[in-house]
Design an enzyme around this catalytic site. Structure first.
Site, PDB file in Angstrom:
ATOM      1  N   LEU A 107      36.065  45.637  14.560  1.00  0.00           N
ATOM      2  CA  LEU A 107      36.544  44.718  15.584  1.00  0.00           C
ATOM      3  C   LEU A 107      35.510  44.821  16.696  1.00  0.00           C
ATOM      4  O   LEU A 107      35.240  45.922  17.200  1.00  0.00           O
ATOM      5  CB  LEU A 107      37.934  45.132  16.083  1.00  0.00           C
ATOM      6  CG  LEU A 107      38.653  44.169  17.030  1.00  0.00           C
ATOM      7  CD1 LEU A 107      38.826  42.796  16.373  1.00  0.00           C
ATOM      8  CD2 LEU A 107      40.005  44.719  17.440  1.00  0.00           C
ATOM      9  N   ASP A 108      34.907  43.698  17.070  1.00  0.00           N
ATOM     10  CA  ASP A 108      33.789  43.708  18.013  1.00  0.00           C
ATOM     11  C   ASP A 108      34.094  44.472  19.298  1.00  0.00           C
ATOM     12  O   ASP A 108      35.238  44.494  19.764  1.00  0.00           O
ATOM     13  CB  ASP A 108      33.396  42.276  18.377  1.00  0.00           C
ATOM     14  CG  ASP A 108      32.791  41.517  17.205  1.00  0.00           C
ATOM     15  OD1 ASP A 108      32.349  42.177  16.256  1.00  0.00           O
ATOM     16  OD2 ASP A 108      32.783  40.277  17.251  1.00  0.00           O
ATOM     17  N   LYS A 109      33.057  45.044  19.873  1.00  0.00           N
ATOM     18  CA  LYS A 109      33.187  45.811  21.117  1.00  0.00           C
ATOM     19  C   LYS A 109      33.882  45.027  22.227  1.00  0.00           C
ATOM     20  O   LYS A 109      34.758  45.568  22.915  1.00  0.00           O
ATOM     21  CB  LYS A 109      31.804  46.287  21.582  1.00  0.00           C
ATOM     22  CG  LYS A 109      31.822  47.165  22.828  1.00  0.00           C
ATOM     23  CD  LYS A 109      30.420  47.664  23.156  1.00  0.00           C
ATOM     24  CE  LYS A 109      30.439  48.571  24.378  1.00  0.00           C
ATOM     25  NZ  LYS A 109      29.066  49.092  24.688  1.00  0.00           N
ATOM     26  N   SER A 111      36.050  42.751  21.906  1.00  0.00           N
ATOM     27  CA  SER A 111      37.370  42.292  21.455  1.00  0.00           C
ATOM     28  C   SER A 111      38.368  43.431  21.525  1.00  0.00           C
ATOM     29  O   SER A 111      38.004  44.602  21.620  1.00  0.00           O
ATOM     30  CB  SER A 111      37.283  41.769  20.015  1.00  0.00           C
ATOM     31  OG  SER A 111      36.339  40.726  19.910  1.00  0.00           O
TER      32      SER A 111
END
Length: 272
Positions: A107-109, A111
């Site tokens: 899960l992107d930084k 996000s």
């Protein structure tokens, strides 16, 4: 989970099944020469048994004495989904769980929201296999009003990263917010899709993975329930785990009903 002494399997699979890391991470460790088998640096694809002495960075790899851990975590913005200690904001140090665990997917930084972590490398491989088409649901806020054309194009496929995204479920929930359900995980997919249409993502939160719902505060985690694990095991049944570690089975139709019953209920009403 115990591997029989007489059973021969690939080294990356062995490291995964004993809960050391995922197969993908195991391949990296082997490629970097950090793994030894009976004192020798193995080639990729080497097969081993439990009788072999397997070490990573000079330390013996032992099978877990306890049951595997399965966690649901509400990741805050700024935390990075990596086990690398070189990243000061890595997810493992943040949670500080007393047992070795690693994230399932990413899960992107920038996000936030739901991500699963486990000590079970085998289930990581099962969930990450794209052919299983596992649903992941997000609520997204963008920087300008959402129109019907945006919703239509997002749902029917956007050309990014030398491919076209799969058709997906997209719904406007307010002027700047929409929900989207993906069955693939391209790098920064939602952000890239929005950028292609001239929108920038202001906030992105994952609220569901398969049958697991986000129901915990930011920065907190909980154990998955037996029911959640059962449904995961049923929906990933094409890539079965070893007999000892497998969960009780139910007919496939029942599993599908349980999965659908755990999806968020839609009211049919749209907020403007």
């Amino acid at each position: 989970m115990h591997v029989e002494n007489t059973e021969v399997k690939r080294l990356n699979k062995y490291l995964s099944e004993v809960g050391y890391c995922s197969r993908r991470e195991a391949d990296k460790l082997i490629d970097q020469g950090r793994v030894t088998v009976n004192g020798e640096v193995p080639e990729m694809g080497t097969k081993v048994t439990q009788n072999d002495i397997i070490k990573v960075d000079g330390k013996p790899v032992t099978e877990p004495k306890e049951d595997h851990v399965y966690l649901a975590f509400n990741k805050p913005i700024g935390i990075v989904c990596t086990t690398s200690s070189k990243e000061k904001n890595n997810i493992v140090d943040y949670i500080n769980y007393p047992k070795r665990i690693f994230p399932i997917g990413r899960l992107d930084k920038p996000s936030e929201g739901l991500i699963l972590l486990t000590s079970d490398g085998d289930i990581v491989n099962k969930i990450l296999r794209a052919r299983n088409n596992h649903e992941k649901e997000y609520v997204v806020t963008v920087d300008k009003p959402i129109n019907p054309d945006f919703i239509d194009k997002m749902g029917n496929g956007i050309p990014i990263l030398d491919t076209v995204t799969r058709k997906c479920e997209v719904e406007k929930i307010s002027t700047f917010d929409f929900r989207i359900v993906l069955t693939q995980g391209l790098n920064r997919q939602i952000r890239r899709m929005c950028e292609y249409l001239g929108y920038n993502v202001v906030k992105l939160k994952r609220i569901r993975i398969m049958n697991i719902l986000l129901d915990i505060p930011v920065g907190k985690y909980r154990n998955l329930t037996e029911k959640e694990l059962l449904i995961i095991n049923q929906s990933t049944g094409q890539s079965s785990k070893t007999e000892e570690a497998s969960l009780p089975t139910t007919p496939k139709k029942n599993a599908q009903k349980q999965f659908k019953s755990n999806r968020p209920k839609r009211t049919g009403k749209k907020r403007n």
